[in-house]
Design a protein around this motif. Structure first.
Motif, PDB file in Angstrom:
ATOM      1  N   GLY A   1       0.822  -1.213   0.000  1.00  0.00           N
ATOM      2  CA  GLY A   1       0.000   0.000   0.000  1.00  0.00           C
ATOM      3  C   GLY A   1       0.853   1.258   0.000  1.00  0.00           C
ATOM      4  O   GLY A   1       0.575   2.219  -0.729  1.00  0.00           O
ATOM      5  N   ALA A   2       1.909   1.245   0.807  1.00  0.00           N
ATOM      6  CA  ALA A   2       2.799   2.411   0.862  1.00  0.00           C
ATOM      7  C   ALA A   2       3.529   2.596  -0.464  1.00  0.00           C
ATOM      8  O   ALA A   2       3.699   3.731  -0.928  1.00  0.00           O
ATOM      9  CB  ALA A   2       3.787   2.253   2.012  1.00  0.00           C
ATOM     10  N   ALA A   3       3.946   1.502  -1.088  1.00  0.00           N
ATOM     11  CA  ALA A   3       4.627   1.595  -2.391  1.00  0.00           C
ATOM     12  C   ALA A   3       3.669   2.106  -3.470  1.00  0.00           C
ATOM     13  O   ALA A   3       4.055   2.945  -4.305  1.00  0.00           O
ATOM     14  CB  ALA A   3       5.198   0.238  -2.790  1.00  0.00           C
ATOM     15  N   MET A   4       2.438   1.622  -3.468  1.00  0.00           N
ATOM     16  CA  MET A   4       1.439   2.098  -4.435  1.00  0.00           C
ATOM     17  C   MET A   4       1.175   3.584  -4.231  1.00  0.00           C
ATOM     18  O   MET A   4       1.052   4.346  -5.197  1.00  0.00           O
ATOM     19  CB  MET A   4       0.147   1.292  -4.300  1.00  0.00           C
ATOM     20  N   SER A   5       1.083   4.000  -2.981  1.00  0.00           N
ATOM     21  CA  SER A   5       0.857   5.400  -2.664  1.00  0.00           C
ATOM     22  C   SER A   5       2.039   6.249  -3.130  1.00  0.00           C
ATOM     23  O   SER A   5       1.849   7.292  -3.770  1.00  0.00           O
ATOM     24  CB  SER A   5       0.636   5.550  -1.150  1.00  0.00           C
ATOM     25  N   ALA A   6       3.247   5.814  -2.823  1.00  0.00           N
ATOM     26  CA  ALA A   6       4.433   6.556  -3.252  1.00  0.00           C
ATOM     27  C   ALA A   6       4.483   6.665  -4.773  1.00  0.00           C
ATOM     28  O   ALA A   6       4.777   7.747  -5.314  1.00  0.00           O
ATOM     29  CB  ALA A   6       5.700   5.881  -2.723  1.00  0.00           C
ATOM     30  N   ALA A   7       4.188   5.584  -5.480  1.00  0.00           N
ATOM     31  CA  ALA A   7       4.200   5.613  -6.947  1.00  0.00           C
ATOM     32  C   ALA A   7       3.179   6.623  -7.474  1.00  0.00           C
ATOM     33  O   ALA A   7       3.455   7.360  -8.433  1.00  0.00           O
ATOM     34  CB  ALA A   7       3.912   4.220  -7.509  1.00  0.00           C
ATOM     35  N   THR A   8       2.021   6.671  -6.847  1.00  0.00           N
ATOM     36  CA  THR A   8       0.994   7.632  -7.250  1.00  0.00           C
ATOM     37  C   THR A   8       1.530   9.053  -7.185  1.00  0.00           C
ATOM     38  O   THR A   8       1.380   9.837  -8.127  1.00  0.00           O
ATOM     39  CB  THR A   8      -0.246   7.503  -6.337  1.00  0.00           C
ATOM     40  N   TYR A   9       2.166   9.391  -6.057  1.00  0.00           N
ATOM     41  CA  TYR A   9       2.620  10.769  -5.879  1.00  0.00           C
ATOM     42  C   TYR A   9       3.872  11.082  -6.686  1.00  0.00           C
ATOM     43  O   TYR A   9       4.064  12.233  -7.082  1.00  0.00           O
ATOM     44  CB  TYR A   9       2.756  11.092  -4.387  1.00  0.00           C
ATOM     45  N   ILE A  10       4.678  10.093  -6.973  1.00  0.00           N
ATOM     46  CA  ILE A  10       5.808  10.324  -7.886  1.00  0.00           C
ATOM     47  C   ILE A  10       5.269  10.688  -9.262  1.00  0.00           C
ATOM     48  O   ILE A  10       5.734  11.636  -9.898  1.00  0.00           O
ATOM     49  CB  ILE A  10       6.739   9.094  -7.937  1.00  0.00           C
ATOM     50  N   ILE A  11       4.255   9.955  -9.698  1.00  0.00           N
ATOM     51  CA  ILE A  11       3.660  10.241 -11.011  1.00  0.00           C
ATOM     52  C   ILE A  11       2.982  11.602 -11.016  1.00  0.00           C
ATOM     53  O   ILE A  11       3.167  12.391 -11.937  1.00  0.00           O
ATOM     54  CB  ILE A  11       2.681   9.124 -11.424  1.00  0.00           C
ATOM     55  N   THR A  12       2.193  11.914  -9.975  1.00  0.00           N
ATOM     56  CA  THR A  12       1.502  13.201  -9.988  1.00  0.00           C
ATOM     57  C   THR A  12       2.474  14.367  -9.906  1.00  0.00           C
ATOM     58  O   THR A  12       2.204  15.439 -10.455  1.00  0.00           O
ATOM     59  CB  THR A  12       0.433  13.311  -8.884  1.00  0.00           C
ATOM     60  N   LEU A  13       3.617  14.178  -9.276  1.00  0.00           N
ATOM     61  CA  LEU A  13       4.599  15.264  -9.243  1.00  0.00           C
ATOM     62  C   LEU A  13       5.230  15.507 -10.613  1.00  0.00           C
ATOM     63  O   LEU A  13       5.712  16.607 -10.884  1.00  0.00           O
ATOM     64  CB  LEU A  13       5.658  14.993  -8.177  1.00  0.00           C
ATOM     65  N   THR A  14       5.188  14.518 -11.502  1.00  0.00           N
ATOM     66  CA  THR A  14       5.682  14.753 -12.867  1.00  0.00           C
ATOM     67  C   THR A  14       4.765  15.714 -13.625  1.00  0.00           C
ATOM     68  O   THR A  14       5.179  16.284 -14.632  1.00  0.00           O
ATOM     69  CB  THR A  14       5.841  13.447 -13.680  1.00  0.00           C
ATOM     70  N   PHE A  15       3.546  15.902 -13.125  1.00  0.00           N
ATOM     71  CA  PHE A  15       2.634  16.855 -13.757  1.00  0.00           C
ATOM     72  C   PHE A  15       3.197  18.277 -13.702  1.00  0.00           C
ATOM     73  O   PHE A  15       2.833  19.126 -14.509  1.00  0.00           O
ATOM     74  CB  PHE A  15       1.250  16.831 -13.103  1.00  0.00           C
ATOM     75  N   PHE A  16       4.088  18.545 -12.724  1.00  0.00           N
ATOM     76  CA  PHE A  16       4.752  19.845 -12.670  1.00  0.00           C
ATOM     77  C   PHE A  16       5.473  20.140 -13.972  1.00  0.00           C
ATOM     78  O   PHE A  16       5.550  21.283 -14.408  1.00  0.00           O
ATOM     79  CB  PHE A  16       5.784  19.873 -11.526  1.00  0.00           C
ATOM     80  N   LEU A  17       6.029  19.116 -14.571  1.00  0.00           N
ATOM     81  CA  LEU A  17       6.820  19.284 -15.783  1.00  0.00           C
ATOM     82  C   LEU A  17       5.980  19.266 -17.052  1.00  0.00           C
ATOM     83  O   LEU A  17       6.404  19.794 -18.080  1.00  0.00           O
ATOM     84  CB  LEU A  17       7.885  18.179 -15.868  1.00  0.00           C
ATOM     85  N   SER A  18       4.809  18.644 -17.002  1.00  0.00           N
ATOM     86  CA  SER A  18       4.051  18.427 -18.233  1.00  0.00           C
ATOM     87  C   SER A  18       2.746  19.208 -18.347  1.00  0.00           C
ATOM     88  O   SER A  18       2.226  19.336 -19.446  1.00  0.00           O
ATOM     89  CB  SER A  18       3.752  16.929 -18.387  1.00  0.00           C
ATOM     90  N   THR A  19       2.227  19.722 -17.250  1.00  0.00           N
ATOM     91  CA  THR A  19       0.925  20.379 -17.295  1.00  0.00           C
ATOM     92  C   THR A  19       1.074  21.866 -17.582  1.00  0.00           C
ATOM     93  O   THR A  19       1.781  22.567 -16.846  1.00  0.00           O
ATOM     94  CB  THR A  19       0.170  20.188 -15.963  1.00  0.00           C
ATOM     95  N   PRO A  20       0.413  22.342 -18.629  1.00  0.00           N
ATOM     96  CA  PRO A  20       0.454  23.779 -18.914  1.00  0.00           C
ATOM     97  C   PRO A  20      -0.163  24.571 -17.754  1.00  0.00           C
ATOM     98  O   PRO A  20      -1.123  24.130 -17.121  1.00  0.00           O
ATOM     99  CB  PRO A  20      -0.411  23.916 -20.169  1.00  0.00           C
ATOM    100  N   GLY A  21       0.405  25.741 -17.482  1.00  0.00           N
ATOM    101  CA  GLY A  21      -0.163  26.619 -16.468  1.00  0.00           C
ATOM    102  C   GLY A  21       0.380  26.426 -15.063  1.00  0.00           C
ATOM    103  O   GLY A  21      -0.080  27.079 -14.131  1.00  0.00           O
TER     104      GLY A  21
END
Length: 168
Positions: free
Chosen positions: A100-120
């Motif tokens: 569960g902790a690994a799945m959670s960490a993976a989720t937030y690693i992916i969402t933090l990549t949105f900093f680089l890819s999301t306009p605005g």
């Protein structure tokens, strides 16, 4: 699991060493977040809201191509609800504590990549990055704390040669 120092052992994070009972707060806060956000993914409102994050992200954009906006949201919702389930089971079974902790960490690693890819994300009127917009920039920044919480649970759930935890 084995007690050998060369093998990885799993344990329930908040029961791993002396005074880590406070990790239960992190576990149950993450459970609430994953249950709530996961359930919301089954609404058109949420599917539309997350669409810009997904469509611009190289890790996740394929979801829209294969399943459409709502289908991608359903898949993410199932993953988030599965993460909540693993975190809940992790309060009782060591392997699920780590999973569960690994799945959670993976989720937030992916969402933090949105900093680089999301306009605005960068606020142009304030000089650009590192100035970030309220939405989506500040909305994404909270995931840094959620990643830290996930990693605290993960590191407390797994012991092995690389993760030495001092017993008190």
């Amino acid at each position: 699991m084995s007690t050998s120092t060369n093998q990885i052992r799993f344990q329930i994070a908040e029961k791993s060493t002396g005074s880590l009972n406070f990790l239960a707060l992190l576990r149950w806060a993450l459970v609430v977040i994953f249950l709530w956000f996961g359930a919301m993914k089954f609404t058109a409102y949420e599917a539309t809201g997350i669409a810009p994050f997904i469509e611009h992200n190289p890790i996740m954009s394929w979801l829209h191509a294969l399943f459409g906006v709502q289908g991608a949201s359903y898949i993410i919702g199932v993953i988030e609800l599965s993460t909540a389930a693993a975190l809940i089971l992790g309060a009782f079974q060591p392997i699920f504590s780590a999973l569960g902790a690994a799945m959670s960490a993976a989720t937030y690693i992916i969402t933090l990549t949105f900093f680089l890819s999301t306009p605005g994300v960068a606020e142009r009127t304030a000089g650009g990055f590192p100035a970030i917009s309220a939405a989506p920039g500040q909305f994404l920044l909270k995931d840094l704390v959620l990643l830290a919480a996930s990693l605290c649970l993960l590191f407390a759930s797994v012991q092995g040669p690389l993760l030495k935890v001092q017993k008190s």
